[in-house]
Design an enzyme around this catalytic site. Structure first.
Site, PDB file in Angstrom:
ATOM      1  N   LYS A  80       0.885  -1.077   0.052  1.00 22.20           N
ATOM      2  CA  LYS A  80       0.019  -0.013  -0.104  1.00 22.20           C
ATOM      3  C   LYS A  80       0.727   1.240  -0.113  1.00 22.20           C
ATOM      4  CE  LYS A  80      -4.387   1.258   0.446  1.00 22.20           C
ATOM      5  NZ  LYS A  80      -5.536   0.528  -0.255  1.00 22.20           N
ATOM      6  N   GLY A 175     -20.979   6.722   3.515  1.00 19.13           N
ATOM      7  CA  GLY A 175     -19.985   7.167   2.527  1.00 19.13           C
ATOM      8  C   GLY A 175     -20.617   6.541   1.062  1.00 19.13           C
ATOM      9  N   GLY A 177     -19.305   7.312  -1.885  1.00 18.65           N
ATOM     10  CA  GLY A 177     -18.336   7.733  -2.993  1.00 18.65           C
ATOM     11  C   GLY A 177     -18.527   6.685  -4.130  1.00 18.65           C
ATOM     12  N   LYS A 178     -17.268   6.269  -4.465  1.00 20.41           N
ATOM     13  CA  LYS A 178     -17.255   5.241  -5.481  1.00 20.41           C
ATOM     14  C   LYS A 178     -17.985   4.065  -5.503  1.00 20.41           C
ATOM     15  CE  LYS A 178     -12.865   5.789  -6.074  1.00 20.41           C
ATOM     16  NZ  LYS A 178     -12.132   6.855  -5.369  1.00 20.41           N
ATOM     17  N   VAL A 179     -17.718   3.308  -4.297  1.00 19.32           N
ATOM     18  CA  VAL A 179     -18.136   2.210  -3.967  1.00 19.32           C
ATOM     19  C   VAL A 179     -19.635   2.161  -3.339  1.00 19.32           C
ATOM     20  CG1 VAL A 179     -17.996   0.173  -2.562  1.00 19.32           C
ATOM     21  CG2 VAL A 179     -15.926   1.043  -3.428  1.00 19.32           C
ATOM     22  N   GLY A 180     -19.814   3.047  -2.408  1.00 21.61           N
ATOM     23  CA  GLY A 180     -21.051   3.350  -1.796  1.00 21.61           C
ATOM     24  C   GLY A 180     -22.316   3.782  -2.791  1.00 21.61           C
TER      25      GLY A 180
HETATM   26  P1  NAI Z   1     -14.414   7.439  -2.115  1.00 26.59           P
HETATM   27  O1  NAI Z   1     -13.492   8.241  -1.766  1.00 26.59           O
HETATM   28  O2  NAI Z   1     -14.952   7.469  -3.309  1.00 26.59           O
HETATM   29  O3  NAI Z   1     -15.926   7.378  -0.982  1.00 26.59           O
HETATM   30  C1  NAI Z   1     -15.566   7.653   0.147  1.00 26.59           C
HETATM   31  C2  NAI Z   1     -16.715   8.529   0.787  1.00 26.59           C
HETATM   32  O4  NAI Z   1     -16.868   8.583   2.156  1.00 26.59           O
HETATM   33  C3  NAI Z   1     -16.688   9.984   0.215  1.00 26.59           C
HETATM   34  O5  NAI Z   1     -17.776  10.496  -0.340  1.00 26.59           O
HETATM   35  C4  NAI Z   1     -16.436  10.602   1.640  1.00 26.59           C
HETATM   36  O6  NAI Z   1     -16.954  12.123   1.362  1.00 26.59           O
HETATM   37  C5  NAI Z   1     -17.044   9.888   2.570  1.00 26.59           C
HETATM   38  N1  NAI Z   1     -16.804  10.136   3.945  1.00 26.59           N
HETATM   39  C6  NAI Z   1     -15.624  10.247   4.563  1.00 26.59           C
HETATM   40  N2  NAI Z   1     -15.722  10.360   5.959  1.00 26.59           N
HETATM   41  C7  NAI Z   1     -17.057  10.078   6.206  1.00 26.59           C
HETATM   42  C8  NAI Z   1     -17.890  10.023   7.299  1.00 26.59           C
HETATM   43  N3  NAI Z   1     -17.335  10.028   8.425  1.00 26.59           N
HETATM   44  N4  NAI Z   1     -19.282   9.632   7.202  1.00 26.59           N
HETATM   45  C9  NAI Z   1     -19.850   9.544   6.046  1.00 26.59           C
HETATM   46  N5  NAI Z   1     -19.115   9.587   4.915  1.00 26.59           N
HETATM   47  C10 NAI Z   1     -17.758   9.916   4.707  1.00 26.59           C
HETATM   48  O7  NAI Z   1     -13.799   6.034  -1.852  1.00 26.59           O
HETATM   49  P2  NAI Z   1     -14.236   4.633  -2.344  1.00 26.59           P
HETATM   50  O8  NAI Z   1     -13.408   4.101  -3.555  1.00 26.59           O
HETATM   51  O9  NAI Z   1     -15.830   4.772  -2.621  1.00 26.59           O
HETATM   52  O10 NAI Z   1     -13.608   3.863  -1.109  1.00 26.59           O
HETATM   53  C11 NAI Z   1     -14.719   3.775   0.054  1.00 26.59           C
HETATM   54  C12 NAI Z   1     -13.972   2.745   0.934  1.00 26.59           C
HETATM   55  O11 NAI Z   1     -13.867   1.088   0.682  1.00 26.59           O
HETATM   56  C13 NAI Z   1     -12.338   3.267   1.572  1.00 26.59           C
HETATM   57  O12 NAI Z   1     -12.302   2.688   2.737  1.00 26.59           O
HETATM   58  C14 NAI Z   1     -11.671   2.078   0.335  1.00 26.59           C
HETATM   59  O13 NAI Z   1     -10.285   2.160   1.066  1.00 26.59           O
HETATM   60  C15 NAI Z   1     -12.607   0.865   0.658  1.00 26.59           C
HETATM   61  N6  NAI Z   1     -12.144   0.181  -0.650  1.00 26.59           N
HETATM   62  C16 NAI Z   1     -12.461   0.596  -1.842  1.00 26.59           C
HETATM   63  C17 NAI Z   1     -12.160  -0.089  -3.123  1.00 26.59           C
HETATM   64  C18 NAI Z   1     -12.423   0.407  -4.359  1.00 26.59           C
HETATM   65  O14 NAI Z   1     -12.277  -0.461  -5.274  1.00 26.59           O
HETATM   66  N7  NAI Z   1     -12.650   1.756  -4.540  1.00 26.59           N
HETATM   67  C19 NAI Z   1     -11.787  -1.499  -2.891  1.00 26.59           C
HETATM   68  C20 NAI Z   1     -11.683  -2.193  -1.450  1.00 26.59           C
HETATM   69  C21 NAI Z   1     -11.900  -1.008  -0.416  1.00 26.59           C
END
Ligand code: NAI
Length: 356
Positions: A80, A175, A177-180
């Site tokens: 990482k 959250g 973002g991309k995954v949620g």
């Molecule tokens: P992202 O950055 O697109 O989305 C994360 C979201 O969480 C953002 O919209 C952010 O504003 C929000 N956020 C941050 N703190 C918060 C809180 N306290 N309450 C509510 N919302 C909050 O990231 P992504 O890619 O969606 O990843 C989400 C999680 O999943 C991360 O922890 C990442 O490490 C994990 N992950 C992601 C993968 C992927 O393919 N993108 C693969 C495996 C794990």
């Protein structure tokens, strides 16, 4: 100079590379947990308060990548990178990622990386022009991560309610973002209720336009919604000794890495959840879809959807076995998963080399 082996997150890591470049403002660490010739792990760009925080995050997340790889049956070492967002922001983003790419390139393929929180697809394209050791430009890992999360939720529903059906079930997604965001899209048609929260309220408004039935709640309240499933898709450590006392759900299954805060006290957070009768789907087991998709691109050059979905299907079988063993032995699912991963790592050929 920070000494990685002084931190509790240090786990006999094979290699830790500090990164610093004045001109671009680049600072951070690449951590390789297990050296399998090629170690895989995404790059995170975050507002860390200190170098120590960035280093500890890189150590923690690279270890988790080894566990993820082992349980998925992919014999790669875990790695990482944690990059520190400069206090005044990045002045020249292209230069920042070009410079970082040259650090990645200097490791000659020992470290292969892609996007994590804070790193965009455009950043990956910039890096790709400087080094071949960047993957994820031909797949959408977040989509496949979400596919795996929904699959994991179905397995958990089956375990708790005797049916995997999403129909009539309620969810609280932390959250979007991309995954949620992808998880919301996949659950929307059948779910009875979906609560969402994101600290970036613009994302909530945009998603609400697409999916009008979602219910927005403040971030501080998302974990305490009375729902069947809480889905943490934000950052690490959402589940700690305090926050889990507020949970009113039967299942926790989400994508965020290191969801369980570690404070080295006994019983740990996973055990406390288990004792409360809340089924926790271990993060690195259910969030494997994105990893599987980039590995498919890495191995085959051209990713194939069917191959990726088959591997995600294997994860569902592994998760069922973990839940069954957890019930049989009355032990938290995360502890069962760790034991399986450790025994697989023990057997595999991936080496641990001298730590630096
Ligand atoms: P992202 O950055 O697109 O989305 C994360 C979201 O969480 C953002 O919209 C952010 O504003 C929000 N956020 C941050 N703190 C918060 C809180 N306290 N309450 C509510 N919302 C909050 O990231 P992504 O890619 O969606 O990843 C989400 C999680 O999943 C991360 O922890 C990442 O490490 C994990 N992950 C992601 C993968 C992927 O393919 N993108 C693969 C495996 C794990």
């Amino acid at each position: 100079m920070l000494q990685p082996n002084r931190f509790p997150e240090f786990d006999g890591h094979a290699l830790v590379v500090p990164i610093a470049d004045k001109k671009s403002g680049l600072r951070g660490f690449i951590a390789i947990h297990r050296d399998g010739g090629t170690s895989l792990g995404a790059t995170r760009l975050w507002r860390y308060d200190s170098e120590t925080d960035a280093l500890r995050d890189a150590l923690r997340l690279s270890r988790l990548m080894s566990y993820k790889s082992a349980v998925a049956g992919l014999n790669y070492g875990g790695a990482k990178a944690a990059l520190m967002l400069p206090p005044g922001g990045i002045k020249d983003r292209k230069l920042f990622f070009e410079t970082y790419a040259s650090f990645v390139d200097s490791l000659n393929g020992q470290f292969v990386t892609g996007t994590d929180v804070g790193v965009t697809d455009e950043d990956v394209r910039v890096m790709r022009r400087k080094t071949p050791f960047v993957i994820g430009s031909k797949v959408d890992p977040a989509y496949y991560t979400a596919v795996g999360i929904v699959g994991g939720i179905e397995v958990a529903l089956q375990h708790v309610f005797g049916s995997p059906s999403i129909k009539g079930r309620s969810f609280a997604i932390q959250g979007i973002g991309k995954v949620g965001g992808n998880v919301v899209a996949m659950l929307y048609r059948e779910a009875q209720k979906i609560y969402v929260a994101d600290t970036d309220t613009a994302k909530v408004s945009a998603l609400k336009k697409k999916f009008p039935r979602i219910i927005a709640v403040p971030s501080s309240l998302i974990l305490e919604q009375s729902v069947d499933v809480v889905v943490p898709c934000a950052l690490s450590g959402a589940l700690n000794r305090r926050s889990i006392t507020k949970l009113k759900c039967r299942i926790v299954a989400g994508s965020a890495n290191n969801q369980l805060a570690r404070d080295h006290r006994k019983p740990d957070v996973g055990t406390l959840l288990h004792r409360r009768g809340i089924l926790y789907a271990p993060d690195y087991v259910v969030n494997v879809g994105g990893f599987v998709s980039v590995v498919d691109e890495f191995v085959h050059g051209k990713p194939a959807k069917q191959r990726i979905l088959k591997k995600i299907g294997n994860m569902k079988k592994a998760l069922t076995a973990i839940f069954d063993a957890s019930a049989e032995m009355n032990e938290a699912p995360d502890a069962v998963a760790d034991r399986i991963a450790e025994s697989l790592m023990e057997k595999s050929a991936v080496r641990r080399t001298a730590a630096i």
